[in-house]
Design an enzyme around this catalytic site. Structure first.
Site, PDB file in Angstrom:
ATOM      1  N   GLU A 615       0.694  -1.017  -0.043  1.00 32.73           N
ATOM      2  CA  GLU A 615       0.134  -0.027   0.019  1.00 32.73           C
ATOM      3  C   GLU A 615       0.815   1.190  -0.108  1.00 32.73           C
ATOM      4  O   GLU A 615       1.910   1.243   0.368  1.00 32.73           O
ATOM      5  CB  GLU A 615      -0.986   0.135   1.294  1.00 32.73           C
ATOM      6  CG  GLU A 615      -2.023  -1.110   1.316  1.00 32.73           C
ATOM      7  CD  GLU A 615      -3.069  -0.758   2.271  1.00 32.73           C
ATOM      8  OE1 GLU A 615      -2.815   0.323   2.954  1.00 32.73           O
ATOM      9  OE2 GLU A 615      -3.780  -1.421   2.466  1.00 32.73           O
ATOM     10  N   HIS A 679      -4.658   6.646   0.213  1.00 35.23           N
ATOM     11  CA  HIS A 679      -4.034   5.615   0.163  1.00 35.23           C
ATOM     12  C   HIS A 679      -4.496   4.677  -0.764  1.00 35.23           C
ATOM     13  O   HIS A 679      -5.624   4.831  -1.424  1.00 35.23           O
ATOM     14  CB  HIS A 679      -3.822   4.897   1.500  1.00 35.23           C
ATOM     15  CG  HIS A 679      -5.153   4.228   1.991  1.00 35.23           C
ATOM     16  ND1 HIS A 679      -6.246   4.963   2.520  1.00 35.23           N
ATOM     17  CD2 HIS A 679      -5.328   2.863   2.091  1.00 35.23           C
ATOM     18  CE1 HIS A 679      -7.374   3.943   2.908  1.00 35.23           C
ATOM     19  NE2 HIS A 679      -6.873   2.869   2.635  1.00 35.23           N
ATOM     20  N   HIS A 681      -5.049   0.287  -2.206  1.00 31.33           N
ATOM     21  CA  HIS A 681      -4.980  -0.996  -1.744  1.00 31.33           C
ATOM     22  C   HIS A 681      -4.641  -1.812  -3.057  1.00 31.33           C
ATOM     23  O   HIS A 681      -4.936  -1.706  -4.142  1.00 31.33           O
ATOM     24  CB  HIS A 681      -6.796  -1.421  -1.846  1.00 31.33           C
ATOM     25  CG  HIS A 681      -7.450  -0.816  -0.687  1.00 31.33           C
ATOM     26  ND1 HIS A 681      -8.812  -0.832  -0.296  1.00 31.33           N
ATOM     27  CD2 HIS A 681      -6.869  -0.333   0.419  1.00 31.33           C
ATOM     28  CE1 HIS A 681      -9.056  -0.570   0.846  1.00 31.33           C
ATOM     29  NE2 HIS A 681      -7.584  -0.129   1.308  1.00 31.33           N
ATOM     30  N   ASP A 693      -9.473   1.992   7.664  1.00 36.64           N
ATOM     31  CA  ASP A 693      -9.648   3.079   6.870  1.00 36.64           C
ATOM     32  C   ASP A 693     -10.731   4.046   7.809  1.00 36.64           C
ATOM     33  O   ASP A 693     -10.615   5.366   7.806  1.00 36.64           O
ATOM     34  CB  ASP A 693     -10.233   2.706   5.484  1.00 36.64           C
ATOM     35  CG  ASP A 693      -9.333   2.302   4.940  1.00 36.64           C
ATOM     36  OD1 ASP A 693      -7.937   2.282   5.189  1.00 36.64           O
ATOM     37  OD2 ASP A 693      -9.398   1.211   3.796  1.00 36.64           O
TER      38      ASP A 693
END
Length: 741
Positions: A615, A679, A681, A693
């Protein structure tokens, strides 16, 4: 060269002979005779012409010409005559009628005073040789050149109203200058008579004519009738019918006859009409006098009543005895004709809305109006103050009056056609002007914010306009910014403004654009906000000219626009910076609207790709408007160096992050902010929030929501990106951006 050369008094004539006789190179021309009289020096020359094998006009390899110079005044141009008896008659750039020395040729179109400054004898010979070569090839008149007149003009000037040429007209101005008369005509009767002449106007239109050589200007009705008959039109027949109409008979003693004859012209035989030529003549003292000269009316002296003459017949009239005064005709402009002279590409009127009648708004609308662009509806609640007159269209006499109302008057006075509208109101509280403002917003093809107010730009973005734009100066007045939506409004102007702030903070070409604000403001009144910055008028006019040009381009283009021009005051150099407008993804719930640029999505996807199985992430940067409940995400920053990345988690570091955010804010005049986190995945993990999250989003709500800012989280996955925005007391917005290839 002998005595004949020495006898020449014209310096240019001597230069021609010297070149032809003494040149070491072959001059492609020969002097055949030299003569003079009390007034003129005369040279007969044979020119050698360079010709193509196929000629559209029968020009010969050798052409005899005669040059006639004023003996003691080279300030008067020489006349050039073809000596060929069978030289083609009626060609463009020639006279239609031969004279004693030959057929006059039109060798130049420049003003002689300018041409004579460097016209040597050699240059004159070469100009004539080139003229004959172009005539032979059929290119003496360029395709983009205006059509030639059919007759010579007159030195006296008649200014007629714009639009359809139909009377009655009245004399609105009359004066004499250097022995030449100028008359101005009006459709409205003036309150005070300028002259005792009011005109009855006969306005026939002749059949379309192919442009050709110049004919002599007729000075009597007989000569004009012969010219018109040659064009396939019986002028006298129509003139008599007009004279005998009841309207003309009623006022026959009090109105002077004026002929305004329109002649449509075309470039080639089967081509379309391109532009008309207009001839104008005044005849005699009155309609009654003309009718009697034509033997068709009679006027009772006691009653002054003019009636048709019993058994009157115009065929018995001596038309040559009816003398006429010719006039050069110029027509007042409307927007359509102004576009022609200005070279404006758009061919029809374009209703436009200007918000702001100050330094940039007043000048841009004025320049655009002069280009035939408009009409304008102008919105501004301010009054004109003394310091405004330095850089605005409004003048000293308008001080104390509403800027918009004064500008409307100024714009309406540019041409005879007005149609501009003033809306002296504040867009946020228009009061009784609200219906007028709403109508202007609905009607305008483009609504342009000239106010330099971010709040007004935001207001415009929310309005149901067809297309919005904004034009403003940078803080020090040396930069111009133009932002404009495309015709579909796919990206709204406030969203382009957000991209502008990001570009200002990151593009090297825009370095210092918003950090160069002047501190030397001048106080013009005693309120705390009564400050104005010095701005040289030449600098303002330069940038306003560029802005007016962009208005013309926007009308022709469907595309969005983000352009900046940077002026260097010391050198006058201008650098154009053109930034592509990024597409946006927009999400709205109720009054809350959030957008994210395609560039942000692309950046997240690229950083995700580079992170591989791990990530990655970073912070989101954007702008927001607390009043309108709007937020724009314009950047996704890379992860700080101290961030921790793994296949199942990402912990964003903070090394150098605060200085970077502060630098972005400083470069954008405080408009760019940290507004959230993003961010990725990895793999096929969906771009949807996990429990961790959701904890991050709750953290954002605690720390950003408490200070009143929006808080946004974005997750970038393989197939799409997910975004959620929250805002205290406003709610939340979610959206998904499906990735393309």
């Amino acid at each position: 060269m002998g005595e004949a050369f020495e006898a020449l008094r014209s310096q240019l004539a001597r230069s021609v002979v010297r070149y032809l006789v003494e040149s070491p190179n072959h001059p492609y021309a020969t002097v055949t005779s030299i003569s003079r009289d009390d007034t003129f020096d005369v040279l007969d020359i044979e020119l050698e012409i360079e010709l193509e094998q196929r000629r559209k006009v029968p020009i010969r390899p050798r052409e005899p010409v005669r040059l006639i110079f004023m003996s003691n005044d080279d300030a008067c141009h020489p006349r050039v005559l073809s000596r060929r008896e069978d030289f083609p008659v009626g060609m463009v750039h020639t006279n239609l009628d031969r004279e004693a020395g030959g057929l006059a040729l039109c060798i130049w179109e420049e003003a002689w005073s300018d041409l004579a400054t460097n016209l040597t004898g050699q240059a004159l010979i070469e100009r004539m040789r080139t003229w004959f070569s172009l005539m032979a090839a059929g290119t003496a008149h360029a395709d983009d050149q205006f059509l030639e007149p059919l007759i010579f003009s007159s030195p006296h000037t008649l200014i007629i109203p714009s639009g359809e040429m139909q009377g009655p007209w009245y004399t609105s101005l009359a004066f004499e200058h250097n022995g030449l008369i100028t008359l101005g005509m009006s459709k409205e009767k003036p309150e005070k008579e300028v002259t005792n002449h009011n005109f009855a106007i006969y306005t026939p239109e002749l059949p379309s004519q192919l442009h050709r050589g110049l004919a002599r200007t007729p000075f009597d009705l007989g000569a004009l009738q012969r010219l018109c008959l040659g064009f396939g039109f019986n002028l006298i027949e129509g003139l008599v019918q007009w004279l005998l109409s009841p309207e003309q008979l009623r006022n026959a003693r009090n109105r002077q006859p004026m002929l305004i004859i329109t002649v449509p012209k075309r470039r080639v035989e089967e081509g379309p009409d391109e532009q008309p030529e207009v001839w104008c003549y005044t005849l005699g003292e009155s309609l009654a006098e003309l009718g009697e000269q034509l033997n068709v009316t009679i006027t009772e002296q006691k009653t002054g009543l003019t009636t048709e003459k019993l058994f009157g017949n115009v065929s018995n009239a001596n038309l040559a005895s009816v003398h006429m005064l010719p006039w050069r005709v110029v027509q007042r402009l409307d927007r359509a004709s102004a576009r022609h002279f200005a070279g404006t590409a758009h061919k029809t009127d374009t209703p436009l809305l200007a918000i702001g009648a100050g330094a940039i708004g007043s000048n841009v609308t004025m320049m655009a109006t002069r280009s035939g662009i408009g009409p304008w509806a102008v919105v501004d609640e301010d009054i004109t103050l003394p310091h405004n007159t330095v850089r605005q269209v409004q003048k000293n006499g308008s001080i104390g009056f509403p800027k918009a109302s004064v500008l409307e008057i100024e714009l309406d006075q540019v041409f005879e056609e007005g149609g501009n509208t003033a809306i002296p109101a504040n867009v946020f509280a228009p009061g009784e002007q609200a219906p007028v403002l709403d109508a202007a917003v609905e009607k305008a093809e483009i609504a342009i914010d000239f106010s330099a107010s971010p709040a007004v730009l935001g207001w415009l973005s929310d309005q149901p306009v067809r297309r919005g734009a904004s034009a403003f100066f940078g803080p020090d007045g040396s930069d111009l910014v133009v932002l404009a939506e495309n015709k579909s409004r796919a990206v709204k102007v406030d969203e382009i403004e957000a991209q502008y702030f990001w570009s200002v903070a990151t593009e090297p070409q825009l370095n210092g654009h918003l950090s160069a604000a002047r501190l030397d403001k001048i106080r013009y009144a005693n309120a705390c906000q009564d400050l104005s910055r010095p701005l040289p008028p030449w600098q303002l006019q330069t940038l306003c000219g560029l802005a007016a040009g962009q208005v013309a381009q926007l009308i022709e283009s469907d595309d969005a626009c983000f352009k900046v021009w940077r002026l260097e005051p010391e050198t006058g150099a201008v650098q154009a910076v053109i930034i592509p407008v990024q597409q946006v993804h927009r999400y709205q719930v109720g009054s809350m609207r959030v957008s994210i640029t395609e560039d942000v999505v692309s950046t997240m996807r690229e950083l995700r790709r580079k992170a591989g199985r791990n990530e990655t992430g970073g912070v989101l940067v954007g702008t927001f408007d607390l009043v309108r409940n709007v937020a724009h995400v314009v950047a996704a920053l890379t992860a700080p160096p101290d961030s921790k990345q793994a296949p199942t988690f990402f912990i964003r570091g903070k090394e150098d992050l605060k200085p970077r955010i502060e630098a972005l804010a400083a470069s954008s005049a405080g408009r760019l902010h940290y507004i959230g986190e993003w961010h990725s995945h990895p793999g096929a993990v969906p771009a949807r929030p996990s429990d961790d999250d959701e904890g991050v989003f709750a953290h954002l709500e605690t720390h950003l929501g408490s200070v009143g800012s929006p808080y946004i989280m974005a997750i970038c996955g393989e197939r799409d990106s997910w975004i959620r925005a929250g805002w205290t007391e406003r709610g939340a917005v979610e959206g998904v951006v499906t990735h393309g290839h």
